[in-house]
Design an enzyme around this catalytic site. Structure first.
Site, PDB file in Angstrom:
ATOM      1  N   ASP A   2      -0.359 -15.995  -0.263  1.00  0.00           N
ATOM      2  CA  ASP A   2      -1.227 -15.263  -1.189  1.00  0.00           C
ATOM      3  C   ASP A   2      -0.484 -14.701  -2.402  1.00  0.00           C
ATOM      4  O   ASP A   2      -1.104 -14.209  -3.336  1.00  0.00           O
ATOM      5  CB  ASP A   2      -2.029 -14.161  -0.461  1.00  0.00           C
ATOM      6  N   ARG A   3       0.848 -14.749  -2.393  1.00  0.00           N
ATOM      7  CA  ARG A   3       1.595 -14.249  -3.561  1.00  0.00           C
ATOM      8  C   ARG A   3       2.101 -15.402  -4.408  1.00  0.00           C
ATOM      9  O   ARG A   3       2.221 -16.530  -3.919  1.00  0.00           O
ATOM     10  CB  ARG A   3       2.803 -13.427  -3.117  1.00  0.00           C
ATOM     11  N   ASP A  55       4.547 -16.913  -1.059  1.00  0.00           N
ATOM     12  CA  ASP A  55       5.137 -16.150   0.043  1.00  0.00           C
ATOM     13  C   ASP A  55       4.756 -16.722   1.407  1.00  0.00           C
ATOM     14  O   ASP A  55       4.140 -17.781   1.511  1.00  0.00           O
ATOM     15  CB  ASP A  55       4.735 -14.679  -0.061  1.00  0.00           C
ATOM     16  N   ASP A  57       2.497 -16.182   3.700  1.00  0.00           N
ATOM     17  CA  ASP A  57       1.117 -16.545   4.029  1.00  0.00           C
ATOM     18  C   ASP A  57       0.357 -17.125   2.837  1.00  0.00           C
ATOM     19  O   ASP A  57      -0.857 -17.319   2.912  1.00  0.00           O
ATOM     20  CB  ASP A  57       0.366 -15.337   4.606  1.00  0.00           C
ATOM     21  N   LYS A 105      -5.821 -12.460  -2.602  1.00  0.00           N
ATOM     22  CA  LYS A 105      -4.989 -12.954  -3.674  1.00  0.00           C
ATOM     23  C   LYS A 105      -4.567 -14.375  -3.298  1.00  0.00           C
ATOM     24  O   LYS A 105      -4.622 -14.743  -2.123  1.00  0.00           O
ATOM     25  CB  LYS A 105      -3.800 -12.037  -3.924  1.00  0.00           C
ATOM     26  N   SER A 127       2.861 -11.728   6.248  1.00  0.00           N
ATOM     27  CA  SER A 127       3.142 -12.126   4.870  1.00  0.00           C
ATOM     28  C   SER A 127       4.598 -12.553   4.698  1.00  0.00           C
ATOM     29  O   SER A 127       5.066 -13.438   5.393  1.00  0.00           O
ATOM     30  CB  SER A 127       2.760 -10.978   3.933  1.00  0.00           C
ATOM     31  N   HIS A 128       5.321 -11.866   3.816  1.00  0.00           N
ATOM     32  CA  HIS A 128       6.694 -12.274   3.511  1.00  0.00           C
ATOM     33  C   HIS A 128       7.712 -11.638   4.448  1.00  0.00           C
ATOM     34  O   HIS A 128       8.899 -11.919   4.327  1.00  0.00           O
ATOM     35  CB  HIS A 128       7.018 -11.848   2.081  1.00  0.00           C
TER      36      HIS A 128
HETATM   37  C1  VG1 Z   1       2.539  -4.517  -0.485  1.00  0.00           C
HETATM   38  C2  VG1 Z   1       2.220  -4.595  -1.968  1.00  0.00           C
HETATM   39  C3  VG1 Z   1       0.716  -4.629  -2.172  1.00  0.00           C
HETATM   40  C4  VG1 Z   1       0.125  -5.819  -1.395  1.00  0.00           C
HETATM   41  C5  VG1 Z   1       0.521  -5.707   0.062  1.00  0.00           C
HETATM   42  C6  VG1 Z   1       0.074  -6.900   0.877  1.00  0.00           C
HETATM   43  O1  VG1 Z   1       2.015  -3.335   0.055  1.00  0.00           O
HETATM   44  O2  VG1 Z   1       2.791  -3.509  -2.650  1.00  0.00           O
HETATM   45  O3  VG1 Z   1       0.438  -4.730  -3.543  1.00  0.00           O
HETATM   46  O4  VG1 Z   1      -1.269  -5.822  -1.497  1.00  0.00           O
HETATM   47  O5  VG1 Z   1       1.950  -5.632   0.175  1.00  0.00           O
HETATM   48  O6  VG1 Z   1       0.564  -8.092   0.359  1.00  0.00           O
HETATM   49  P1  VG1 Z   1       2.898  -2.017   0.304  1.00  0.00           P
HETATM   50  O7  VG1 Z   1       1.990  -1.038   0.969  1.00  0.00           O
HETATM   51  O8  VG1 Z   1       4.058  -2.449   1.159  1.00  0.00           O
HETATM   52  O9  VG1 Z   1       3.371  -1.581  -1.027  1.00  0.00           O
HETATM   53  V1  VG1 Z   1       1.068  -9.308   1.400  1.00  0.00           V
HETATM   54  O10 VG1 Z   1       1.324 -10.722   0.505  1.00  0.00           O
HETATM   55  O11 VG1 Z   1       2.421  -8.634   2.080  1.00  0.00           O
HETATM   56  O12 VG1 Z   1      -0.151  -9.447   2.507  1.00  0.00           O
HETATM   57 CO    CO Z   2       1.300 -12.359   1.501  1.00  0.00          CO
END
Ligand code: VG1
Ligand code: CO
Length: 544
Positions: free
Chosen positions: A282-283, A278, A280, A377, A113-114
């Site tokens: 999805d944000r 972000d 990937d 998302k 992701s990010h």
């Molecule tokens: C974080 C966010 C959560 C989200 C997850 C994956 O998780 O708080 O809401 O679903 O990232 O998003 P955590 O456990 O670090 O709080 V992504 O865009 O990083 O795949």
């Molecule tokens: Co993401």
């Protein structure tokens, strides 16, 4: 073609977190590390022989190598077809879209992701099931169990595949199909939103926008959708060329990490609308002219206005939000007379509700919003949803949010992250709170009285599965909340997240800065949780 059986032994720590397995690239580069995890995924599945697997990632460093390994392992394990995005690229929502569209057995998403990318950055891998969504805990735990017993993996002895040209390649009994990563997703978006209307708004010359792809996967998607299909000029896009190291940045669309975009939207001659996605895809972050919409408010506004878009004209079945997400959407659900579901953090918990038709829109405070159009998302989807609303309402983002607060009240909301703190200290903080939460009831802190203190536990209303220890909540009698949990996506030490929320119904008192509006709760959180003591930090690293 030969199948090789390679002897191996388990690596500790291959337990998927909130969203798949995320580790430093150097960890993934250890001999057999990636292969062990992929084999553990296949070993925990049944009935995939001859079926289709979708594979793609956010293009970060190691993506190309990982795709080639997965293709050779998928052949060896008996998949019939693998659909892979050109160049090994697919955004997370596009993987979900393609699994569903082509009725694949499942998919593998390569992304952290990010989290920063590059040789010194992070890499990640996640398995998605046939509904297009992240594997539920029962599967991720099975994968982990397999990874702890693994003795060998299977891999085809063949050359690398050509991934840069769309088309089919046959190897043994398996077909590798390279597809354009954008077109199926773009078509779905066109179906959900009124592209003609958005295009007229953009063509009118009365509306300006800026989208920041942060050198990550949404670049090509934004070029095709925003530029080619909706007529935005090239200057409407920032950082649209994906890079293996995301340009050295941290593609997390929030006020801290998307600073360049925020500066544009809060600067002189700011455009009317700004958004970012972000690593990937999805944000999403939504900004207006000199204004920021919290993700929790964004979910509430989308829900309240969904009937203005073609895809949601018929109304919503229900709304789901993660527990730490603000209760702004609850008020909209109440107003619409539909159900509101509160789930643990992580998109995998929405899957059952979406599949059962109980929820239409879902959201998380962490800049994640989505719907039943797929099972992840979806960043660009949220951007298009907002554009559709702006095109129909012909009002500014600020006017829309003010009207929303006026009608529903405002939920002041903020999240404070203490990143990369000592895992022991953070663990101890949570342990102490977990023990004391129950006894906080009735205690007074200034004007606030505790109504409930617990560690959130969720029973899935569809399959009855129980997920415990999902975050400490301290709820006050006026509905204000303090929530604390540890991140399940970080790769260094621990990250403590503190979530703060307060409701304000009086329109005269709705225009404070969020930190000012929450000042009392911030002090109370410190008093109750002793964050400075346990994290040895004077202040959070990131405030959103
Ligand atoms: C974080 C966010 C959560 C989200 C997850 C994956 O998780 O708080 O809401 O679903 O990232 O998003 P955590 O456990 O670090 O709080 V992504 O865009 O990083 O795949
Ligand atoms: Co993401």
């Amino acid at each position: 073609m030969n199948t090789l059986e390679i002897k191996t032994s388990p690596f500790s720590g291959q337990r998927p977190g909130t969203s798949g397995l995320r580790k430093k690239v150097s960890v993934f580069q250890q001999a057999n590390y990636l292969e062990n995890f992929v084999q553990s995924i296949f070993d925990s599945l049944e009935g995939y022989q001859g079926k289709t697997l979708v594979v793609g990632g956010d293009g970060r460093y190691y993506n190309r190598h990982a795709v080639q390994v997965i293709l050779r392992m998928a052949i060896a394990s008996g998949f019939g077809r693998v659909i892979v995005g050109r160049g090994g690229l697919l955004s997370t929502p596009a993987v979900s879209c393609i699994i569903r569209k082509f009725k694949a057995f499942g998919g593998i998403v390569l992304s952290a992701s990010h989290n920063p990318a590059g040789a010194d950055g992070d890499f990640g891998i996640k398995y998605n099931i046939a509904n297009g969504g992240p594997a539920p805990e029962i599967i991720t735990e099975a994968i982990y169990a397999k990874s702890q017993q693994i003795k060998q993996y299977l891999i085809a002895d063949c050359r690398d595949f050509e991934l840069d040209t769309p088309g089919e390649q046959q190897t043994g009994t398996m077909v590798v199909e390279v597809i354009d990563p954008v077109s199926d997703y773009a078509e779905l978006m066109q179906h959900l939103f009124d592209f003609d209307r958005i295009k007229s708004l953009i063509d009118s010359g009365l509306f300006t926008m800026r989208f920041d792809a942060m050198h990550a996967i949404t670049g090509p998607y934004a070029v095709e959708i925003l530029e080619h299909r909706l007529g935005a000029g090239p200057d409407a896009l920032m950082n649209a060329i994906p890079k293996e190291d995301f340009g050295g940045g941290h593609p997390d669309p929030n006020l801290v990490y998307a600073r360049d975009l925020v500066d544009v939207l809060f600067g002189s001659q700011a455009p009317d609308f700004g958004a970012a996605s972000d690593g990937d895809g999805d944000r999403n972050m939504i900004l207006g002219h000199h204004c920021f919409i919290t993700p929790s408010d964004s979910l509430a506004v989308l829900a309240a206005n969904a009937h203005l878009t073609p895809g949601y004209r018929r109304g919503l079945a229900g709304i789901a939000r993660s527990m730490p997400t603000s209760q702004a959407a609850d008020r909209v659900a109440d107003h619409l007379g539909i159900e509101l579901y509160e789930t643990p953090t992580g998109w995998k918990f929405f899957g059952n509700l979406l599949d059962a038709g109980k929820a239409t829109l879902c959201g998380e405070e962490s800049f994640g919003t989505g719907s039943d159009h797929l099972r992840e998302k979806d960043g660009l989807w949220a951007v298009l949803f907002w554009l559709n609303l702006l095109a129909v309402r012909k009002e500014s983002v600020q006017t829309i949010i003010n009207a929303h607060w006026h009608h529903f009240g405002r939920n002041y909301y903020s999240r404070h992250d203490y990143e990369s703190v000592s895992a022991d200290g953070a663990g101890e903080l949570m342990e102490v709170l977990r023990k004391s939460a129950g006894s906080l009831k009735g205690k007074r802190y200034g004007e606030y009285e505790v109504a409930l203190g617990d560690d959130f536990s969720y029973t899935d209303p569809i399959d009855g599965s129980i997920s415990e220890r999902q975050g400490i909540r301290i709820v006050f009698t006026d509905g204000s909340r303090i929530v604390l949990r540890l991140s399940g996506t970080g790769t260094e030490g621990a990250t403590l997240r503190l979530y703060l929320e307060r409701y304000e119904s009086n329109p005269q008192r709705q225009s404070l800065d969020a930190q000012d509006g929450l000042a009392d709760l911030i002090r109370i959180a410190e008093e109750i949780a002793q964050i400075r003591h346990y994290t040895k930090r004077k202040a959070p690293t990131v405030i959103t």
